[in-house]
Design a protein around this motif. Sequence first.
Motif, PDB file in Angstrom:
ATOM      1  N   GLU A 287       0.822  -1.210   0.000  1.00 12.72           N
ATOM      2  CA  GLU A 287       0.000   0.000   0.000  1.00 12.72           C
ATOM      3  C   GLU A 287       0.855   1.259   0.000  1.00 12.72           C
ATOM      4  N   LEU A 288       1.986   1.226   0.697  1.00 13.93           N
ATOM      5  CA  LEU A 288       2.886   2.379   0.643  1.00 13.93           C
ATOM      6  C   LEU A 288       3.463   2.533  -0.758  1.00 13.93           C
ATOM      7  N   LYS A 299       2.142  -4.571  -6.749  1.00 12.79           N
ATOM      8  CA  LYS A 299       1.589  -5.838  -7.235  1.00 12.79           C
ATOM      9  C   LYS A 299       2.464  -7.016  -6.831  1.00 12.79           C
ATOM     10  N   ARG A 300       3.763  -6.804  -6.801  1.00  8.46           N
ATOM     11  CA  ARG A 300       4.651  -7.896  -6.378  1.00  8.46           C
ATOM     12  C   ARG A 300       4.386  -8.269  -4.924  1.00  8.46           C
ATOM     13  N   GLN A 301       4.170  -7.258  -4.091  1.00  5.14           N
ATOM     14  CA  GLN A 301       3.892  -7.547  -2.689  1.00  5.14           C
ATOM     15  C   GLN A 301       2.540  -8.239  -2.528  1.00  5.14           C
ATOM     16  N   TYR A 302       1.555  -7.800  -3.291  1.00  4.85           N
ATOM     17  CA  TYR A 302       0.245  -8.433  -3.216  1.00  4.85           C
ATOM     18  C   TYR A 302       0.311  -9.887  -3.703  1.00  4.85           C
ATOM     19  N   ALA A 303       1.173 -10.129  -4.678  1.00  8.47           N
ATOM     20  CA  ALA A 303       1.341 -11.504  -5.170  1.00  8.47           C
ATOM     21  C   ALA A 303       1.936 -12.393  -4.089  1.00  8.47           C
ATOM     22  N   SER A 328     -11.256  -6.859  -0.477  1.00  7.11           N
ATOM     23  CA  SER A 328     -12.054  -5.626  -0.424  1.00  7.11           C
ATOM     24  C   SER A 328     -11.316  -4.452  -1.035  1.00  7.11           C
ATOM     25  N   ASP A 329     -10.036  -4.338  -0.730  1.00  6.37           N
ATOM     26  CA  ASP A 329      -9.273  -3.162  -1.144  1.00  6.37           C
ATOM     27  C   ASP A 329      -8.422  -3.374  -2.383  1.00  6.37           C
ATOM     28  N   HIS A 330      -8.070  -4.619  -2.683  1.00  5.29           N
ATOM     29  CA  HIS A 330      -7.104  -4.843  -3.760  1.00  5.29           C
ATOM     30  C   HIS A 330      -7.503  -5.964  -4.717  1.00  5.29           C
ATOM     31  N   ARG A 362     -18.092  -2.156  -0.547  1.00  2.00           N
ATOM     32  CA  ARG A 362     -17.300  -2.205  -1.777  1.00  2.00           C
ATOM     33  C   ARG A 362     -18.016  -3.007  -2.870  1.00  2.00           C
ATOM     34  N   ALA A 363     -18.865  -3.947  -2.454  1.00  2.00           N
ATOM     35  CA  ALA A 363     -19.620  -4.746  -3.419  1.00  2.00           C
ATOM     36  C   ALA A 363     -20.959  -4.103  -3.785  1.00  2.00           C
TER      37      ALA A 363
END
Length: 433
Positions: A287-288, A299-303, A328-330, A362-363
């Motif tokens: 997120e940072l 995206k690498r961190q989310y992966a 929810s957020d990503h 969010r939905a």
Amino acid sequence: MSRVRRSLPVLGCVLLGCALLVLFAPGGALRHDEPPPGPVEWSPYDLAGSIEDAQERLRHQPDDAATWASLGLFYLEQARRTTDITYYGKARQALERSLRLPQADGQPHIDAVIGMGALANARHDFADALRWGERARQAAPYRWPLYGVLTDAYLELGEYPQAESVLRRMLNGRPDFASFTRAARLEQLRGRSGPARELLHRAREIAGEPADYAFCLWQLGEISWNAGDPRGALDSYTQALNADPTHTPSLAGKARAEAALGHTDQALRDYAMAVGRSPSFVVEYGELLEHLGDRPGAKRQYAVFTAQHELLAQNGITDDLALGRFESDHGDPHAAVRHLRAEWKRRQSVEVADALGWALHRAGHDTEAAAFAERAAELGGHNALFTYHRGEIEHALGHTTTARTHLAKALSINPHFSLAGAARARALLAATA
């Protein structure tokens, strides 16, 4: 906007005290009607050596139930320290081996029973943890660590009156580090930071090792952070790292505070170091990076987060709360709702109520979302992120005045609660002025 980090470290136990397992090992002070201490002593700074000693003893005495129980608890502590979930399987094998070796009175070793409860909590099977905890209470009601298992399970299930009841029993019987830190956790859930601080200061005074001391300072840092004081938080996190340089949650907290104070380069370095030690903070780091415009890095961190949870699933662990918050957020808000509805069926805690409300928003299901946001507030959701979520939901419903009240309150509690969320709150307030 998410706070996935709250649910990942040690998969459910770290926020309740670094001494969660320490007091389970044989050798603690017992009441006269408790089983005698086991043969293996707790060695906090040589955990690998403790494991080797237990294994060596078992090679010569394979039917030693107490040592099998100790080995299982050592494996659980190793899982906590390394976030290596393979130790859960090793812990289960050792604890079950102990259970199959009854004592002279025909009963299983009590530390194995308590250990199974701690393992169930770590694996997020809180109902099973209650069953093991109650079994231990029936067998040895003065074995105080069992009340820690019960407290942890009740807290995670959102059954706060029951948690308070068993915690009071624990405090009355053994007012020590483990009970004080749990009491502080309960006070924080209720939004009472003053009593929580006092309890943590008392726990710090009796901390038996640097890791315990660092835990208290980390929690004090979290209280300062949640109160909107990043400088005070940074000071506490830094002190924690001075006491125990390996305390990864404090390193991640330090990075978060540095980012809020504009020390971006240092924040990035500390986050990179933290996620190198544990994947628990990859979403926060991502997120940072995303806030700074580094979408590929985010995206690498989310992966990494996704891969970690695939590994957990392969080991029979599904953290629907963390997955729901992340989606929810990503990711996919509808998938988030599915995860969080499943989690709500298992436990109706303040964290799950807030997360499900946010996922529903969010939905696009704002009316139902508002009900869960209100439920979170009733359960004690006195923090900026939950308040911001409620403000966003009220805004989506067209309740402008109520929305402004909640958004302004969120920023007054902690103007740094989320890089993206705080900016969004300010924008909505400006747009509806």
